[in-house]
Design a protein around this motif. Structure first.
Motif, PDB file in Angstrom:
ATOM      1  N   ARG A 120     107.681  27.952 -66.203  1.00 46.00           N
ATOM      2  CA  ARG A 120     107.500  29.307 -66.711  1.00 46.00           C
ATOM      3  C   ARG A 120     107.377  30.350 -65.601  1.00 46.00           C
ATOM      4  O   ARG A 120     107.237  31.539 -65.894  1.00 46.00           O
ATOM      5  CB  ARG A 120     106.246  29.365 -67.590  1.00 46.00           C
ATOM      6  CG  ARG A 120     106.362  28.536 -68.858  1.00 46.00           C
ATOM      7  CD  ARG A 120     105.036  28.402 -69.552  1.00 46.00           C
ATOM      8  NE  ARG A 120     105.155  27.674 -70.819  1.00 46.00           N
ATOM      9  CZ  ARG A 120     104.124  27.193 -71.517  1.00 46.00           C
ATOM     10  NH1 ARG A 120     102.890  27.356 -71.061  1.00 46.00           N
ATOM     11  NH2 ARG A 120     104.330  26.559 -72.662  1.00 46.00           N
ATOM     12  N   ARG A 147     113.039  26.579 -72.180  1.00 45.51           N
ATOM     13  CA  ARG A 147     112.266  26.375 -70.943  1.00 45.51           C
ATOM     14  C   ARG A 147     111.917  24.910 -70.702  1.00 45.51           C
ATOM     15  O   ARG A 147     110.931  24.612 -70.039  1.00 45.51           O
ATOM     16  CB  ARG A 147     110.971  27.210 -70.968  1.00 45.51           C
ATOM     17  CG  ARG A 147     111.214  28.682 -71.187  1.00 45.51           C
ATOM     18  CD  ARG A 147     111.927  29.290 -70.011  1.00 45.51           C
ATOM     19  NE  ARG A 147     112.180  30.693 -70.233  1.00 45.51           N
ATOM     20  CZ  ARG A 147     112.709  31.498 -69.334  1.00 45.51           C
ATOM     21  NH1 ARG A 147     113.069  31.021 -68.172  1.00 45.51           N
ATOM     22  NH2 ARG A 147     112.928  32.758 -69.603  1.00 45.51           N
ATOM     23  N   ARG A 190     109.589  33.449 -65.803  1.00 46.82           N
ATOM     24  CA  ARG A 190     109.731  34.104 -67.108  1.00 46.82           C
ATOM     25  C   ARG A 190     109.372  35.582 -67.026  1.00 46.82           C
ATOM     26  O   ARG A 190     108.391  35.970 -66.412  1.00 46.82           O
ATOM     27  CB  ARG A 190     108.833  33.395 -68.118  1.00 46.82           C
ATOM     28  CG  ARG A 190     108.988  33.915 -69.531  1.00 46.82           C
ATOM     29  CD  ARG A 190     108.320  33.008 -70.526  1.00 46.82           C
ATOM     30  NE  ARG A 190     108.946  31.688 -70.514  1.00 46.82           N
ATOM     31  CZ  ARG A 190     108.583  30.724 -71.348  1.00 46.82           C
ATOM     32  NH1 ARG A 190     107.629  30.919 -72.218  1.00 46.82           N
ATOM     33  NH2 ARG A 190     109.189  29.556 -71.296  1.00 46.82           N
TER      34      ARG A 190
END
Length: 203
Positions: free
Chosen positions: A191, A82, A194
């Protein structure tokens, strides 16, 4: 007179690109004349024109090389990382305080916008590759490629703009706060796509 082979010529060209990259990012493109650039590389003006047709030609080569190196670093990150490590290093005080060895975008963006078409084309191609490299880390398989690329574009803009702002500030405490705030927001952006784990966002 001894004639140098192709390998020596390529090594000389590489040295010129590397030293010019550091000089441009430290002093700016306009603030770096050919005499200084060739002296940095231990060459003469005549030798310079054996490798580049003009300073603009060198600038385009440097831009390509610098962005290729950034893509290589992104590609070397472990899958699924990430880009947290890249974000942390990019928004660090060390990167802020050492533009000569850092990101070409943060150091040269305003000047690149005023460069010739060849340089801007080289920069555009390089940035596309950077965006794609970041998007590959943001796409977890459920995220559509286009959505990951949009997030990557936003992340690049956040990183570059925040570092430029932090460098421009005379107030060290405020500069540190800019980096810290940008780091928080960059991680949230990275993120955002995610997949949840057990009802929570994965760490």
């Amino acid at each position: 007179m001894a004639r140098y082979g192709a390998e020596h010529k390529q090594a000389t060209r590489r040295r010129m690109i590397e030293t010019a990259g550091r000089r441009f990012k430290r002093n700016g493109i306009d603030g770096s004349g050919i005499a200084t650039l060739v002296a940095d590389a231990g060459l003469t003006n005549g030798a310079f024109y054996g490798h580049f047709s003009s300073k603009d030609d060198l600038v385009a080569a440097v831009v390509t090389d610098q962005l290729d190196a950034q893509v290589a670093r992104l590609d070397a990150l472990p899958a699924g990382s990430r880009v947290e490590a890249f974000i942390r290093d990019y928004l660090s005080a060390a990167h802020r305080d050492d533009p000569a060895t850092g990101c070409p975008s943060a150091a040269l963006l305003d000047e690149i916008g005023r460069c010739d078409s060849a340089t801007r084309q080289a920069y555009t191609a390089g940035v596309r590759s950077v965006i794609s490299a970041i998007a590959r880390h943001l796409d977890d398989g459920d995220d559509h490629t286009s959505a990951a690329e949009e997030r990557a574009i936003a992340l690049v803009g956040l990183l570059v703009g925040s570092l430029q702002l932090a460098r421009a500030l005379e107030d060290g405490e405020l500069s540190d706060r800019v980096l810290a705030a940008a780091h928080t927001n960059a991680l949230q952006l990275a993120r955002a796509g995610r997949r949840p784990t057990n009802g929570r966002e994965s760490a």
